[in-house]
Design a protein around this motif. Structure first.
Motif, PDB file in Angstrom:
ATOM      1  N   ILE A 128       5.278   5.551   6.657  1.00 54.81           N
ATOM      2  CA  ILE A 128       6.387   5.002   7.447  1.00 54.81           C
ATOM      3  C   ILE A 128       7.688   5.711   7.091  1.00 54.81           C
ATOM      4  O   ILE A 128       8.506   6.015   7.965  1.00 54.81           O
ATOM      5  CB  ILE A 128       6.500   3.484   7.227  1.00 54.81           C
ATOM      6  N   MET A 129       7.865   6.012   5.803  1.00 54.39           N
ATOM      7  CA  MET A 129       9.077   6.720   5.387  1.00 54.39           C
ATOM      8  C   MET A 129       9.152   8.106   6.038  1.00 54.39           C
ATOM      9  O   MET A 129      10.220   8.546   6.468  1.00 54.39           O
ATOM     10  CB  MET A 129       9.100   6.860   3.868  1.00 54.39           C
ATOM     11  N   ARG A 130       8.013   8.776   6.119  1.00 55.62           N
ATOM     12  CA  ARG A 130       7.992  10.111   6.747  1.00 55.62           C
ATOM     13  C   ARG A 130       8.334  10.014   8.231  1.00 55.62           C
ATOM     14  O   ARG A 130       9.034  10.869   8.776  1.00 55.62           O
ATOM     15  CB  ARG A 130       6.629  10.765   6.547  1.00 55.62           C
ATOM     16  N   ASN A 169       0.854  -1.183   0.000  1.00 57.71           N
ATOM     17  CA  ASN A 169       0.000   0.000   0.000  1.00 57.71           C
ATOM     18  C   ASN A 169       0.898   1.243   0.000  1.00 57.71           C
ATOM     19  O   ASN A 169       1.575   1.525   0.997  1.00 57.71           O
ATOM     20  CB  ASN A 169      -0.897   0.003   1.241  1.00 57.71           C
ATOM     21  N   PRO A 170       0.931   2.009  -1.095  1.00 62.11           N
ATOM     22  CA  PRO A 170       1.837   3.176  -1.172  1.00 62.11           C
ATOM     23  C   PRO A 170       1.623   4.171  -0.043  1.00 62.11           C
ATOM     24  O   PRO A 170       2.591   4.772   0.449  1.00 62.11           O
ATOM     25  CB  PRO A 170       1.504   3.780  -2.534  1.00 62.11           C
ATOM     26  N   ARG A 171       0.372   4.365   0.373  1.00 60.23           N
ATOM     27  CA  ARG A 171       0.113   5.338   1.446  1.00 60.23           C
ATOM     28  C   ARG A 171       0.793   4.922   2.749  1.00 60.23           C
ATOM     29  O   ARG A 171       1.442   5.733   3.418  1.00 60.23           O
ATOM     30  CB  ARG A 171      -1.385   5.489   1.664  1.00 60.23           C
ATOM     31  N   ALA A 215       9.947 -10.592   7.960  1.00 58.59           N
ATOM     32  CA  ALA A 215      10.485 -11.413   6.880  1.00 58.59           C
ATOM     33  C   ALA A 215      10.881 -10.517   5.712  1.00 58.59           C
ATOM     34  O   ALA A 215      10.308  -9.439   5.508  1.00 58.59           O
ATOM     35  CB  ALA A 215       9.456 -12.446   6.443  1.00 58.59           C
ATOM     36  N   SER A 216      11.850 -10.954   4.937  1.00 61.84           N
ATOM     37  CA  SER A 216      12.351 -10.133   3.827  1.00 61.84           C
ATOM     38  C   SER A 216      11.285  -9.887   2.767  1.00 61.84           C
ATOM     39  O   SER A 216      11.264  -8.834   2.133  1.00 61.84           O
ATOM     40  CB  SER A 216      13.565 -10.814   3.202  1.00 61.84           C
ATOM     41  N   SER A 217      10.366 -10.850   2.592  1.00 62.61           N
ATOM     42  CA  SER A 217       9.337 -10.698   1.562  1.00 62.61           C
ATOM     43  C   SER A 217       8.431  -9.508   1.841  1.00 62.61           C
ATOM     44  O   SER A 217       7.949  -8.844   0.920  1.00 62.61           O
ATOM     45  CB  SER A 217       8.509 -11.981   1.459  1.00 62.61           C
ATOM     46  N   LEU A 218       8.197  -9.195   3.141  1.00 66.77           N
ATOM     47  CA  LEU A 218       7.347  -8.058   3.486  1.00 66.77           C
ATOM     48  C   LEU A 218       8.094  -6.732   3.393  1.00 66.77           C
ATOM     49  O   LEU A 218       7.477  -5.673   3.261  1.00 66.77           O
ATOM     50  CB  LEU A 218       6.799  -8.228   4.905  1.00 66.77           C
ATOM     51  N   LEU A 219       9.416  -6.787   3.445  1.00 66.48           N
ATOM     52  CA  LEU A 219      10.204  -5.560   3.455  1.00 66.48           C
ATOM     53  C   LEU A 219      10.522  -5.035   2.062  1.00 66.48           C
ATOM     54  O   LEU A 219      10.974  -3.897   1.927  1.00 66.48           O
ATOM     55  CB  LEU A 219      11.526  -5.792   4.208  1.00 66.48           C
ATOM     56  N   ILE A 220      10.315  -5.838   1.043  1.00 65.44           N
ATOM     57  CA  ILE A 220      10.728  -5.440  -0.308  1.00 65.44           C
ATOM     58  C   ILE A 220      10.087  -4.120  -0.744  1.00 65.44           C
ATOM     59  O   ILE A 220      10.799  -3.195  -1.179  1.00 65.44           O
ATOM     60  CB  ILE A 220      10.431  -6.565  -1.317  1.00 65.44           C
ATOM     61  N   PRO A 221       8.751  -3.937  -0.655  1.00 62.76           N
ATOM     62  CA  PRO A 221       8.175  -2.641  -1.066  1.00 62.76           C
ATOM     63  C   PRO A 221       8.713  -1.463  -0.230  1.00 62.76           C
ATOM     64  O   PRO A 221       8.957  -0.382  -0.760  1.00 62.76           O
ATOM     65  CB  PRO A 221       6.666  -2.836  -0.850  1.00 62.76           C
TER      66      PRO A 221
END
Length: 831
Positions: free
Chosen positions: A225-227, A218-220, A242-248
């Motif tokens: 989280i980035m902000r 979800n981009p939003r 897990a790494s699979s969830l961190l990719i985006p």
């Protein structure tokens, strides 16, 4: 995958990912879900179980004459599939029962797996009811350590509780007290985050932010989280996911060029190859990670290379693997598949050594090594069970387990007591909660020669039974992805140096504080002190407020400028009194000396010398004898002085009275003898007062901390306020009487009126001592002594000057006026 044997061990592995969901209908039986995306590393773990079982079967010392089999299922990373597979392992897949009595051993004696915490929780909740042992090689949720809920669950990987302790140990080593937290929204992430918060709080560290990694791209959510990360002052970000969830999330961070952060990876993604590509190096280079113990398994690499598919339908996992490795097909070679692709026909003899894949990489065996230990744990438990001697067994009546009708709980008993060492040298045993001994490798993501990221071991964390958590780091081997090439500072507030204390900011975490200096008389000798310590009574804080030093002892000393000045004034007064005495002695036959009893004048000068000299008893460090003498000598000297003045005043009045007819007999009462007796009696009364005071409550040296807290005032405690008051009161009484008599006789007709000078001297004396009382009370420390000395000197100089200066003036400068005629001249003129 399947192989028959005397005892079957089950396995659950994440070989594929569930991508295709079957259509559900109420009219037909649902089809099994289709799994795709073959994971080579996970398949290597499954084959490690096969390798371990084959190795045990070929070992004559472990389970001799017994063949172990295996039955391995793919859980497709889905709880439903994993649960279905686990139930199939413990109950079988037959739809009909040939033995209605349900006797005989279970289809499997134990299960190796599941790797997921969520799946392990669900499966163990059911298997625990029947005490079927389950040994996970990758499920780390600390909740699984609850023996009441999961009585037959074991694991060869440490729980998150140990992992969190290891990570916080590293945070403490680098003094990172202010960190951010990201965690996945599942059992693994939630429980790990809870443990992390508790462990950080235990050491007084703070979590700057705590965010959930979204399951869906979800981009939003990702941008939010980035902000949060960019706005935070925390320079270290800990991630449980897990790494699979961190990719985006990592892709977005890479797009925003979000550098300047130190990432700290949990074991779930610390060794993941997903982010170890050149494009992530500027962003994730220098990442620290906690990884499960790396091991070596001799012979595994050759076993993997010589693996060949077979036609057994229950081993279709091998077939799928082969087709994914070589892009061929056993069934549709040369024909177009559903996806429109044309695949060559698989021969089953393709060379695996030509393939560069995680499947053939055995340089960093971590999860696979845990699988290896789990299989051997079950084998050792079964071996110990088989070695039981009847009559010496651990069960009721000292019985042993019946191998023909093996109960799962009996194997759990032996599994709890397993204790062996692997060929790599690692000790394997389980604690009371079924957890393995915690040993972690500390990894650092460093750049390799080809621009990608390589894993470099920089330390070890070992959870010893007696020694506790032991951290060993090779700090010279670290790679820090910062301009300084040093570890970053990640604190909300800089440490408070010694001499200050922490003052928490209202509405902020405890890690955010201000540093306030300790108050007077308080110190802090440690960094980040919460409170300042009060110094003992005779000590005071130094200027830096980090050490208690002995208090300065204050008293009026001879080295002190004030003491020097007062001593000089005392000696000058003594000298002046001596000079006056010399002048009077030299001119003792002159009328002005003989008038008004020269003997009293000499006695008065002696008493004034004593008044000046008693000042010296007030200066210097108080001693017992000086404390006792100073006020006694002062009191007696002044009473002697005032007594002489009083008698002189009375003589002046008597002389005047005797010059008149009605007072002819006045002088007979004031002869020389009467004058001496009067002075003696008046002085004796003061001697009695001093003697009683010194005998009842004698003044003593006293260290006073009340006047000035930073100093010790060394003074003479007066002992009895009443005694001191009587001493001063008696002096005051005599002075007032002298003043009143002199005042009444001030206008007596005489050319040299002694009464006027006595009146003036008594006026000075009374003014000085009236001003002395409030000044003395309000003066602190040595200044109180200085005020008392000043009063003594002022009053003594006042008496000396007022009474003797006019006489010396006439004797030395106007000797022509030092005649009886001149003295009596005014009286003759008046007559």
């Amino acid at each position: 995958m399947y192989k028959n044997g005397d005892f079957i061990i089950g396995g659950l592995f994440e070989v594929q990912h569930l991508k295709v969901f079957p259509e559900l209908s109420f009219r037909t039986e649902p089809e099994l879900p289709q799994c795709e995306e073959f994971y080579m590393a996970s398949f290597q773990q499954a084959l490690t179980m096969v390798f371990a079982i084959n190795e045990i079967n070929n070992n004559n010392n472990l389970l001799p004459n017994i063949t172990l089999g295996y039955q391995i299922y793919d859980n497709c990373l889905r709880l439903g599939v994993a649960f279905r597979a686990a139930i199939s392992l413990v109950s079988g897949t037959e739809e009909t029962f040939s033995n209605l009595n349900c006797t005989g051993p279970p289809p499997v004696i134990g299960i190796v797996g599941d790797p997921g915490s969520t799946q392990s929780i669900a499966i163990s909740s059911v298997l625990g009811l029947f005490r079927v042992p389950m040994i996970s090689y990758y499920a780390t949720c600390s909740c699984l350590s609850d023996r009441k809920k999961y009585p037959s669950f074991f694991r060869t990987i440490p729980s998150d509780a140990f992992q969190v302790r290891a990570m916080v140990q590293i945070l403490r080593h680098f003094e990172w007290t202010w960190v951010g937290l990201l965690y996945s929204d599942n059992d693994y992430g939630i429980y790990a985050a809870q443990s992390f918060h508790q462990e950080m709080q235990r050491f007084g560290y703070c979590v700057a932010f705590s965010e959930i990694v979204p399951h869906v791209n979800n981009p939003r959510d990702i941008q939010r989280i980035m902000r949060v990360i960019q706005a935070s002052t925390a320079r270290v970000v800990v991630v449980f996911s897990a790494s699979s969830l961190l990719i985006p999330l990592m892709d977005e961070a890479l797009l925003q060029n979000m550098t300047g952060r130190q990432w700290f990876a949990s074991e779930a993604w610390a060794t993941s190859p997903v982010f170890r590509t050149p494009r992530f190096l500027p962003f994730l280079g220098g990442t620290l990670g906690i990884a499960i113990r790396r091991g070596e398994i001799e012979g595994l690499h050759d076993f993997l290379l010589h693996l060949r598919p077979n036609n057994d339908q229950r081993n279709n996992m091998l077939r799928i693997f082969w087709e994914n490795m070589f892009g061929c097909s056993f069934e549709t070679g040369g024909k177009e598949t559903e996806g429109g692709q044309v695949k060559k026909l698989c021969t089953g003899q393709e060379d695996l050594s030509t393939i560069n894949s995680p499947y053939t990489d055995v340089s960093g065996l971590r999860a696979s090594y845990n699988v290896y230990k789990a299989v051997y744990a079950l084998a050792h438990a079964l071996h110990n069970l088989m070695q039981c001697e009847e009559g010496r067994g651990p069960f009721s009546g000292n019985s042993c387990a019946d191998t023909t009708n093996l109960k799962p709980w009996q194997l759990v008993h032996y599994l709890q007591k397993v204790n062996f060492t692997t060929g790599f040298g690692d000790h394997v045993s389980f604690d009371k909660n079924g957890d393995a001994l915690a040993i972690y490798d500390v990894l650092n993501w460093q750049p390799s020669s080809d621009g990608s990221i390589r894993l470099h071991k920089v330390g070890v964390v070992n959870e010893g039974a007696a020694s506790g958590m032991m951290l060993t780091l090779d700090e010279d081997a670290f790679y820090w992805n910062f301009e300084t090439k040093k570890p970053p500072r990640s604190v909300c507030s800089e440490s408070c140096p010694p001499g200050t204390r922490q003052a928490t900011r209202k509405g902020h975490p405890v890690c955010c504080f201000d540093c306030l200096p300790c108050g007077d008389g308080e110190i802090s000798n440690t960094t980040d002190a919460v409170e300042c310590m009060l110094c003992p009574d005779e000590f005071w804080s130094n200027p830096d407020r980090n050490q208690c030093v002995p208090k300065e002892v204050e008293f009026l000393s001879y080295e002190d400028p004030l003491g020097i000045s007062l001593t000089t004034a005392s000696l000058l007064g003594t000298c002046f009194s001596a000079l006056v005495m010399i002048v009077f002695a030299y001119h003792h036959n002159t009328p002005i000396v003989r008038a008004n009893n020269s003997e009293l004048s000499f006695l008065l000068l002696v008493s004034l010398k004593l008044c000046f000299l008693c000042v010296l008893l007030f200066i210097g460090q108080p001693q017992l004898w000086t404390c006792q003498l100073r006020h006694a000598v002062f009191g007696i000297s002044f009473v002697l002085c005032i007594s002489c003045i009083l008698v002189k005043t009375m003589v002046v009045i008597a002389v005047f009275k005797s010059s008149r007819p009605e007072g002819k007999g006045a002088m007979k009462w004031f002869g020389a003898t009467q004058q001496r007796c009067t002075v003696l009696v008046l002085t004796a009364l003061q001697v009695v007062i001093c003697a009683v005071w010194l005998s009842i409550a004698s003044p003593t040296p006293h260290k006073n901390n009340q006047y000035i807290r930073s100093k010790i005032v060394y003074e003479c405690a007066i002992g009895s306020v009443a005694g001191f008051s009587m001493l001063l009161g008696y002096i005051g009484l005599l002075a007032i009487v002298s003043f009143l008599l002199a005042f009444l006789a001030r206008n007596l007709p005489d050319n040299f009126n002694e009464a006027k000078f006595i009146t003036f001297s008594m006026l000075i004396f009374c003014a000085v001592w009236i001003a002395f009382v409030p000044t003395y009370v309000s003066s602190p420390g040595k200044y109180a002594v200085a005020v008392e000395i000043f009063a003594i000197l002022s009053s003594s100089f006042g008496l000396l000057v007022a009474i003797f200066a006019p006489k010396c003036y006439i004797i030395l400068l106007h000797p022509e006026r030092n005649t009886k005629k001149a003295i009596m001249g005014k009286e003759t003129q008046n007559k």
